[in-house]
Scaffold this active site. Structure first.
Site, PDB file in Angstrom:
ATOM      1  CG  HIS A  10      40.999  49.345  36.490  1.00 47.69           C
ATOM      2  ND1 HIS A  10      40.723  48.683  35.462  1.00 47.69           N
ATOM      3  CD2 HIS A  10      41.570  48.426  37.124  1.00 47.69           C
ATOM      4  CE1 HIS A  10      41.027  47.593  35.227  1.00 47.69           C
ATOM      5  NE2 HIS A  10      41.557  47.187  36.450  1.00 47.69           N
ATOM      6  CD  GLU A  31      43.175  39.004  34.010  1.00 47.81           C
ATOM      7  OE1 GLU A  31      42.174  39.889  34.666  1.00 47.81           O
ATOM      8  OE2 GLU A  31      44.443  39.435  33.437  1.00 47.81           O
ATOM      9  CG  ASP A  41      40.042  41.961  32.472  1.00 47.17           C
ATOM     10  OD1 ASP A  41      39.303  42.742  32.091  1.00 47.17           O
ATOM     11  OD2 ASP A  41      40.977  42.051  33.312  1.00 47.17           O
ATOM     12  CB  CYS A  82      42.675  38.757  42.901  1.00 45.36           C
ATOM     13  SG  CYS A  82      43.023  38.491  41.131  1.00 45.36           S
TER      14      CYS A  82
HETATM   15  C1  PEP Z   1      40.353  41.038  37.361  1.00 50.40           C
HETATM   16  O1  PEP Z   1      40.235  41.222  36.071  1.00 50.40           O
HETATM   17  O2  PEP Z   1      39.190  40.443  38.110  1.00 50.40           O
HETATM   18  C2  PEP Z   1      41.199  41.471  38.107  1.00 50.40           C
HETATM   19  C3  PEP Z   1      41.428  41.229  39.440  1.00 50.40           C
HETATM   20  O3  PEP Z   1      42.374  42.482  37.560  1.00 50.40           O
HETATM   21  P1  PEP Z   1      41.617  43.968  36.911  1.00 50.40           P
HETATM   22  O4  PEP Z   1      40.392  44.260  37.609  1.00 50.40           O
HETATM   23  O5  PEP Z   1      42.770  44.781  37.376  1.00 50.40           O
HETATM   24  O6  PEP Z   1      41.731  43.873  35.562  1.00 50.40           O
HETATM   25 MG    MG Z   2      41.868  41.807  35.002  1.00 48.22          MG
END
Ligand code: PEP
Ligand code: MG
Length: 754
Positions: free
Chosen positions: A362, A603, A627, A674
């Site tokens: 993140h 995910e 994920d 996303c």
């Molecule tokens: C993902 O897991 O692709 C996602 C968009 O969420 P995050 O990266 O915040 O886990």
């Molecule tokens: Mg995620």
């Protein structure tokens, strides 16, 4: 043996420099095995030789002087064979070599173990006896285990300059260290190590700006700790038996002027900052205790460390506030939290560098959202002495250059210029739709997390927000935000984008996103208490968030709510029940609210195979490929050790995404992507071919994603997808797609493609 090992490991870990760590190993091994000499040879990659770097038993003047080719002598043989060689009578061996400079006699017994770090031989640990001798199984095991642990220590100590730096003690220039491309862009700036110094060992070296002030800071920390100890001891006097209370007296004794305090002050007066002086004093004192024969006194070493940690804590609480940042600040640490990023004044943060983490951790996602170049996963690297160094952060190729020369810096500044030129070209696309030449429209949304994302997202030409990671706003705070505070933030988002949609994801904490005020202690965080699981266990937190979202949406009607980490349909049912409850409560309170569309993230692989079941319960799907990739490939997304195995273009991941899109469409539910693959030009071609309805990407990536969409007809993308799905190797897939980008004239994007 475990005891001996533990003690050696503790001492080695406490060493502040590699040469100190090596000296500890050779001394301790010689003592424990009662050999005539123990030595460590390290590989000098500059000229592919082994260099004698530490010895106990051979002449010290030979250190740094004895060099052997990689195929030379018994040491070379250990490295070549990558296995332990144990010879009772080595002088008979054809590879035996004698170095008179070491002062060694012609030795007989030899045992050598390779020191390996991630498949690479970094050195050889050797014990020798002048007479013939056979080593016991226990001795062999000891040497073997120490060597196994030494690999990481040596690699960390050598990165950022190699063996030659260790020998010369001089900072080398142009030291290139490879990591993982975290966020695109190039920055040249000054390293700042801001991580909260959780332990003494990670306190960096730093010169004192003002010696008197450092001494005063340190004395204030001592006074604060003395006060705390006195209070604790008085409070516990009536509750604790005498010997348990003795610990406080021991602490107080340590703080008396004869020990820790005077030594630390003496170090400060030689020009060290207080924390560094404290580190060296504590580790030195702890080592003295550890070497004592008496078990009770050995254990006291831990108390000394305890005192050190507490003093450090008092020092830090002052130091942090005092920190001033260079104009072009490169934040560097194991990990950089959202809170640390927020601490740097706007406009001064030039780059982010983490030894841990990967492209989808993140910190990297946040860096991309902020448009700050980032390099992740540099791996084992002792960063303590990098504070204040100049550094180039190359976020395109995932590497940093420490102490660049003038020529190198100029080269990077030229790259910065060409990147700017590219973004000017992309800028021209801002008002054009994300539409293929054969008129297929793809909704192009922004991923957001902080209020500061709003302006760049609006400017980028995003058609709304496809993923608002609400947890980031929670991560930069010191306690849970109230409903009112959340309402204000959500309202600002909804108003800024109205009438375009804003997809707010409910709190997705856990994994690598922790809140300082809600610690989660777990062994396996990504598989544990995370996302929706945690929210359903804490309905009070969940309901507060849902109420704030619904209230913020009043009169706007552009809110969509997205649930993270769904793995069972019951989670959607329970979440919906809580959403309905929040809605009913608001109605009863006569507060205006409408029910927004509800979506589920795909995910966790399990969700992907239950799309039909979930589709009866939600209005839309969004694939979180970050994920999905980690769970499908069983590769922790923020673990730098396995980062090379993490690949969203892996055929298994591509097939899973494609299947998700098809199944969702069969259920007549819109589906978007996303995860980070949606911002990768190579991924965009494939997602276009799969027929996804929308992409949501970091604002700085929107123009280039649009460029790709506008360059490929959907038919062409479908054709390419078909070819890719017949390929077995992600490297082949990548090469093929890069070639395709070149063919359609988008070669300039390659600079930003891994
Ligand atoms: C993902 O897991 O692709 C996602 C968009 O969420 P995050 O990266 O915040 O886990
Ligand atoms: Mg995620």
């Amino acid at each position: 043996m475990l005891d001996v090992l533990r003690r050696i490991t503790q001492e080695v870990n406490a060493a502040t420099h590699l040469d100190e760590a090596l000296a500890i190993v050779v001394r301790r091994v010689r003592e424990e095995m009662a050999v005539d000499a123990c030595s460590i040879y390290l590989v000098d990659e500059a000229d592919n030789h082994y260099v004698l770097m530490a010895t106990d038993g051979l002449r010290q003047t030979a250190v740094g002087q004895i060099r052997l080719g990689l195929q030379e002598g018994l040491v070379g043989l250990v490295g070549e064979r990558r296995e332990l060689i144990n010879l009772e009578n080595a002088s008979q061996h054809p590879r035996y070599r004698h170095f008179p400079e070491t002062g060694e006699e012609r030795f007989q017994a030899f045992i050598g173990v390779p020191v390996i770090h991630y498949r690479r031989v970094v050195g050889v640990l050797v014990a020798q006896q002048w007479a013939t001798r056979s080593f016991s199984e226990d001795e062999v095991a000891l040497l073997f285990t120490i060597a196994a642990q030494l690999g990481g220590v040596i690699s960390a100590g050598l990165r950022g300059g190699g063996v030659s730096r260790l020998r010369g003690g001089k900072k080398q220039r142009n030291v290139v260290i490879d990591g993982i491309a975290g966020a695109p862009g190039i920055a040249v700036g000054t390293v700042v190590l801001p991580s909260p110094l959780a332990n003494l060992e990670s306190v960096p070296d730093r010169k004192a700006d003002d010696i008197e002030e450092e001494e005063a800071l340190f004395r204030a920390a001592v006074a604060a700790l003395e006060k705390e100890l006195l209070e604790n001891s008085a409070r516990l006097e009536r509750l604790l038996p005498m010997d348990a209370r003795q610990i406080f007296d021991f602490y107080r004794l340590l703080l008396s002027d004869e020990g820790v305090v005077s030594d630390t002050v003496a170090r400060i007066r030689t020009g060290h900052w207080a924390a560094g002086a404290l580190r060296d004093t504590i580790l030195e004192h702890a080592r003295i205790f550890e070497r004592m024969e008496d078990n009770y006194l050995q254990v006291r070493a831990e108390d000394i460390r305890g005192i050190g940690r507490r003093l450090l804590m008092y020092l830090q609480s002052k130091d942090w506030k005092l920190k001033s940042y260079p104009k072009q600040c490169i934040l560097m640490g194991e990990e950089i939290s959202a809170a640390r990023i927020a601490d740097v004044p706007v406009g001064q943060l030039a780059g982010i560098v983490c030894t841990h983490g990967s492209v989808v951790s993140h910190t990297a996602i946040l860096a991309r959202a902020l448009g700050i170049p980032a390099v992740m996963g540099l791996g084992a690297l002792s960063i303590g002495n990098l504070e204040g160094s100049e550094m180039v952060v190359d976020g395109y190729h995932g590497r940093v250059i420490i102490q660049p020369t003038r020529v190198m810096r100029a080269e990077f500044q030229r790259l910065v210029k060409s990147a700017r030129k590219l973004s000017v070209e992309l800028e021209a696309l801002r008002h054009l739709p994300a539409e293929t030449p054969d008129s297929t429209r793809i909704a192009l949304y922004a991923n957001t997390g902080l209020l500061s994302d709003i302006a760049p997202s609006l400017e980028s030409g995003a058609e709304g927000v496809g993923l608002y990671r609400t947890e980031f706003a929670f991560m930069v705070r010191e306690s849970f935000p109230s409903e009112e505070e959340q309402y204000q933030v959500y309202r600002t988002f909804l108003e800024s984008f109205a009438p375009q949609p804003v997809t707010m994801r409910t709190l997705d904490i856990g994994g690598d996103k922790t809140l300082p005020y809600f610690p989660i202690e777990e062994e396996n965080t990504f598989m544990g208490w995370r996302g929706i699981r945690l929210m359903l266990d804490h309905p009070e937190i969940f309901l507060t968030q849902l109420r704030a979202m619904l209230r913020a949406n009043a009169g706007m009607e552009n809110l969509r709510i997205l649930l993270p980490m769904i793995s069972r349909y019951q989670e959607v049912d329970e979440a919906r029940a809580l959403l309905e409850r929040a809605y009913r409560d608001l109605q009863e309170e006569r507060q205006p609210a409408t029910m927004p569309p509800l979506g589920a993230m795909l995910e966790v692989p399990a969700a992907l195979y239950q799309i039909e079941t979930l589709a009866r319960r939600v209005d839309f799907f969004s694939i979180g490929t970050n994920d999905l990739t980690q769970y499908l490939l069983a590769v922790d997304r923020s673990n730098a050790h396995v980062a090379s195995l993490y690949d969203s273009l892996h055929p298994a991941v591509l097939n899973a995404i494609y299947e998700g899109v098809q199944r969702s469409h069969r259920c007549a539910k819109p589906i978007s992507v996303c995860g980070e693959i949606a911002g990768d030009p190579l991924g965009v071609i494939l997602l276009l071919g799969m027929g996804v309805d929308a992409l949501s990407v970091a604002a700085p990536s929107i123009p280039r994603v649009k460029w790709v969409i506008r360059a490929f007809t959907q038919n062409h993308a479908r054709e390419l997808l078909k070819q890719v799905l017949s390929m077995e190797d992600p490297t082949e897939i990548r090469q093929f797609l890069r070639g395709t980008l070149e063919e359609v004239g988008l070669g300039a994007l390659m600079q930003s493609v891994k």
